[in-house]
Enzyme design. Structure first.
Site, mmCIF file in Angstrom:
data_model
loop_
_atom_site.group_PDB
_atom_site.id
_atom_site.type_symbol
_atom_site.label_atom_id
_atom_site.label_comp_id
_atom_site.label_asym_id
_atom_site.label_seq_id
_atom_site.Cartn_x
_atom_site.Cartn_y
_atom_site.Cartn_z
ATOM 1 N N ASN A 1 29.202 -21.269 -3.403
ATOM 2 C CA ASN A 1 30.429 -20.698 -2.467
ATOM 3 C C ASN A 1 30.456 -21.989 -1.444
ATOM 4 O O ASN A 1 31.455 -21.793 -0.410
ATOM 5 C CB ASN A 1 29.914 -19.385 -1.853
ATOM 6 C CG ASN A 1 29.922 -18.364 -2.931
ATOM 7 O OD1 ASN A 1 30.893 -18.467 -3.950
ATOM 8 N ND2 ASN A 1 29.250 -17.627 -2.664
ATOM 9 N N HIS B 1 34.633 -5.904 -1.860
ATOM 10 C CA HIS B 1 33.400 -6.205 -2.346
ATOM 11 C C HIS B 1 32.356 -5.344 -2.023
ATOM 12 O O HIS B 1 32.452 -4.267 -1.143
ATOM 13 C CB HIS B 1 32.945 -7.622 -1.011
ATOM 14 C CG HIS B 1 31.681 -8.197 -1.244
ATOM 15 N ND1 HIS B 1 30.574 -7.840 -0.509
ATOM 16 C CD2 HIS B 1 31.369 -8.944 -2.243
ATOM 17 C CE1 HIS B 1 29.727 -8.569 -0.996
ATOM 18 N NE2 HIS B 1 30.114 -9.252 -1.920
ATOM 19 N N GLU C 1 40.368 -7.839 0.671
ATOM 20 C CA GLU C 1 39.766 -9.143 0.902
ATOM 21 C C GLU C 1 40.961 -10.088 0.653
ATOM 22 O O GLU C 1 41.932 -9.828 0.277
ATOM 23 C CB GLU C 1 38.852 -9.526 -0.384
ATOM 24 C CG GLU C 1 37.631 -8.610 -0.457
ATOM 25 C CD GLU C 1 36.689 -9.128 -1.664
ATOM 26 O OE1 GLU C 1 36.469 -10.329 -2.135
ATOM 27 O OE2 GLU C 1 35.988 -8.253 -1.977
ATOM 28 N N SER D 1 36.540 -12.257 -4.469
ATOM 29 C CA SER D 1 35.293 -13.098 -4.726
ATOM 30 C C SER D 1 35.166 -13.344 -6.188
ATOM 31 O O SER D 1 34.559 -14.279 -6.534
ATOM 32 C CB SER D 1 34.163 -12.397 -4.337
ATOM 33 O OG SER D 1 33.882 -11.223 -4.682
ATOM 34 N N ASP E 1 38.852 -8.976 4.676
ATOM 35 C CA ASP E 1 37.622 -9.663 4.658
ATOM 36 C C ASP E 1 37.708 -10.814 3.858
ATOM 37 O O ASP E 1 38.363 -11.125 2.918
ATOM 38 C CB ASP E 1 36.320 -8.748 3.596
ATOM 39 C CG ASP E 1 35.157 -9.581 3.608
ATOM 40 O OD1 ASP E 1 35.169 -11.034 3.764
ATOM 41 O OD2 ASP E 1 34.272 -9.079 2.895
ATOM 42 N N HIS F 1 36.093 -15.562 1.298
ATOM 43 C CA HIS F 1 36.127 -16.605 0.648
ATOM 44 C C HIS F 1 37.477 -17.650 1.103
ATOM 45 O O HIS F 1 37.913 -18.487 0.391
ATOM 46 C CB HIS F 1 36.527 -16.168 -0.795
ATOM 47 C CG HIS F 1 35.060 -15.429 -1.187
ATOM 48 N ND1 HIS F 1 34.046 -16.158 -1.972
ATOM 49 C CD2 HIS F 1 34.663 -14.091 -1.276
ATOM 50 C CE1 HIS F 1 33.161 -15.279 -2.167
ATOM 51 N NE2 HIS F 1 33.700 -14.185 -1.944
ATOM 52 N N LYS G 1 29.976 -19.467 3.669
ATOM 53 C CA LYS G 1 30.443 -19.999 2.480
ATOM 54 C C LYS G 1 31.070 -21.249 2.748
ATOM 55 O O LYS G 1 30.512 -22.406 2.677
ATOM 56 C CB LYS G 1 31.288 -19.011 1.779
ATOM 57 C CG LYS G 1 30.647 -17.646 1.410
ATOM 58 C CD LYS G 1 31.412 -16.822 0.655
ATOM 59 C CE LYS G 1 30.927 -15.244 0.677
ATOM 60 N NZ LYS G 1 29.658 -15.360 -0.202
HETATM 61 N N1 PMP Z 1 32.414 -10.314 1.901
HETATM 62 C C1 PMP Z 1 32.672 -10.878 0.577
HETATM 63 C C2 PMP Z 1 34.045 -10.681 -0.036
HETATM 64 C C3 PMP Z 1 31.705 -11.608 0.135
HETATM 65 O O1 PMP Z 1 31.842 -12.077 -1.097
HETATM 66 C C4 PMP Z 1 30.277 -11.755 0.633
HETATM 67 C C5 PMP Z 1 29.393 -12.595 -0.033
HETATM 68 N N2 PMP Z 1 29.262 -12.644 -1.324
HETATM 69 C C6 PMP Z 1 30.250 -11.205 1.925
HETATM 70 C C7 PMP Z 1 31.195 -10.622 2.373
HETATM 71 C C8 PMP Z 1 28.855 -11.034 2.384
HETATM 72 O O2 PMP Z 1 28.906 -12.437 3.334
HETATM 73 P P1 PMP Z 1 27.457 -12.953 3.553
HETATM 74 O O3 PMP Z 1 26.985 -13.743 2.357
HETATM 75 O O4 PMP Z 1 27.705 -13.900 4.636
HETATM 76 O O5 PMP Z 1 26.602 -11.814 3.994
#
Ligand code: PMP
Length: 332
Positions: free
Chosen positions: A18, A102, A140, A144, A165, A168, A189
């Site tokens: 990522n 997510h 989102e 993701s 969120d 990405h 990321k």
């Molecule tokens: N939100 C989404 C959409 C994610 O894909 C992720 C991590 N895969 C997170 C939050 C969590 O972020 P972090 O890895 O910083 O805990």
């Protein structure tokens, strides 16, 4: 949890990361992290409200709030904790969340004791049908596992607060001034570091700072992580590495057909779990790491290769991936 030789990516062309802008290994980012550790120490020593609030936090918060176009921001231990912090602090009665939102959003809703109502992916008519009382709308920015984007403007049209969120995000400068009330991001990321943050109004951020339990009851991020993220943001503004990342993704798309994505996350949906695991193995034998993603991370029947393109990939690396994938689809 095994880490066999090569799992870290050494000796492989890695399409699982990522680190979209290739900043986790950028010498200036690493040097800024080291300088922060030398100045403030290896750890933050306490939670932010109890003495762990080293000065890098406010520097990052001011920079990220300005970059994303918000009044204020606050840093959490991770993106996961930021989502938990916001939703538990708000105590909504109902959360309307996209079906593909997510796992940490779902966990946050459970922890908050709210009712979870999931609407069909990006389907505003389905959301409208399901609304029976006021609540928080959550989605989102870029999904993701699919790489497609949410219709943020439409989500804001229901007269309810919206939380997006943006984990990405590629940190392209904003072209619209559409701003959901709450924007959650991660430093883990595209910023190449570790940590999470929330942007919003000054009042909302002050509320979070006194109410969000992951901020109060967990040790603050180490100085290295914040120092590195500050430098990463500076480099993004200066060098615009997202341009290269998008060019690379467009180049792969010109050679293989991804499913629906226009960003740097390119899913190749195969459906069958055995098939996707076999494809992962063939790619590995060819020196290429790609993640096979299966249910429950994605819905049943949509097992896939998740290809993650970054600014650091070369054209010849992308060609090699495209050639192996073309072979896979020719001999299913
Ligand atoms: N939100 C989404 C959409 C994610 O894909 C992720 C991590 N895969 C997170 C939050 C969590 O972020 P972090 O890895 O910083 O805990």
């Amino acid at each position: 949890m095994r880490a066999p030789k090569g799992e870290w990516g050494e000796g492989f062309i890695n399409f699982t990361s990522n680190d979209y802008l290739g900043l986790s290994r950028h010498p200036e980012v690493v040097a800024a992290g080291v300088a922060a550790a030398e100045l403030y120490g290896a750890g933050a020593r306490a939670s932010r409200i109890a003495g762990g609030n080293h000065p890098l936090f406010s520097e990052f918060e001011e920079k990220i709030a300005a970059y994303k176009g918000y009044e204020a921001a606050t840093v959490f231990g991770s993106g996961y904790l930021a989502n938990l912090g916001v939703i538990t602090a708000l105590e909504p009665e109902v959360v309307y969340a996209d079906r593909l939102a997510h796992a940490c959003i779902i966990d946050a809703v459970k922890l908050a004791g709210a009712k979870l109502v999931r609407f069909l992916h990006n389907d505003m008519a389905d959301l409208a049908r399901r609304i029976d009382r006021p609540g928080l709308v959550v989605s989102e920015e870029v999904f993701s596992m699919d790489g497609d984007a949410a219709p943020v403007g439409e989500l804001m049209g229901f007269g309810m607060p919206v939380m997006i969120d943006g984990a990405h995000s590629l940190y392209k400068p904003q072209t619209s001034n559409l701003k959901p009330q709450i924007y959650v991001g991660t430093m883990s990321k595209a910023l190449g570091s570790y940590g999470g943050y929330v942007c919003g109004s000054k009042t909302f951020i002050e509320y979070l700072n006194t109410k969000a339990r992951p901020l109060i009851y967990s040790t603050a991020l180490p100085p290295f992580a914040v120092g590195a993220a500050i430098k990463a943001l500076e480099i993004i503004e200066r060098d615009r590495p997202y341009v290269r990342a998008v060019e690379n993704a467009d180049y792969l798309r010109s050679r293989v057909t991804g499913d629906g994505s226009r960003g740097v996350i390119i899913p190749v949906i195969m459906g069958d779990e055995e098939k996707v695991l076999a494809a992962e193995e063939i790619l590995r034998e060819n020196g290429i790491l790609v993640a096979a993603i299966r249910p429950p991370t994605v819905p049943k029947g949509t097992a896939r290769l998740r290809i993650s393109i970054t600014a650091a990939h070369t054209k010849s690396e992308i060609d090699k991936l495209a050639n192996v994938i073309a072979g896979l689809t020719r001999n299913p």
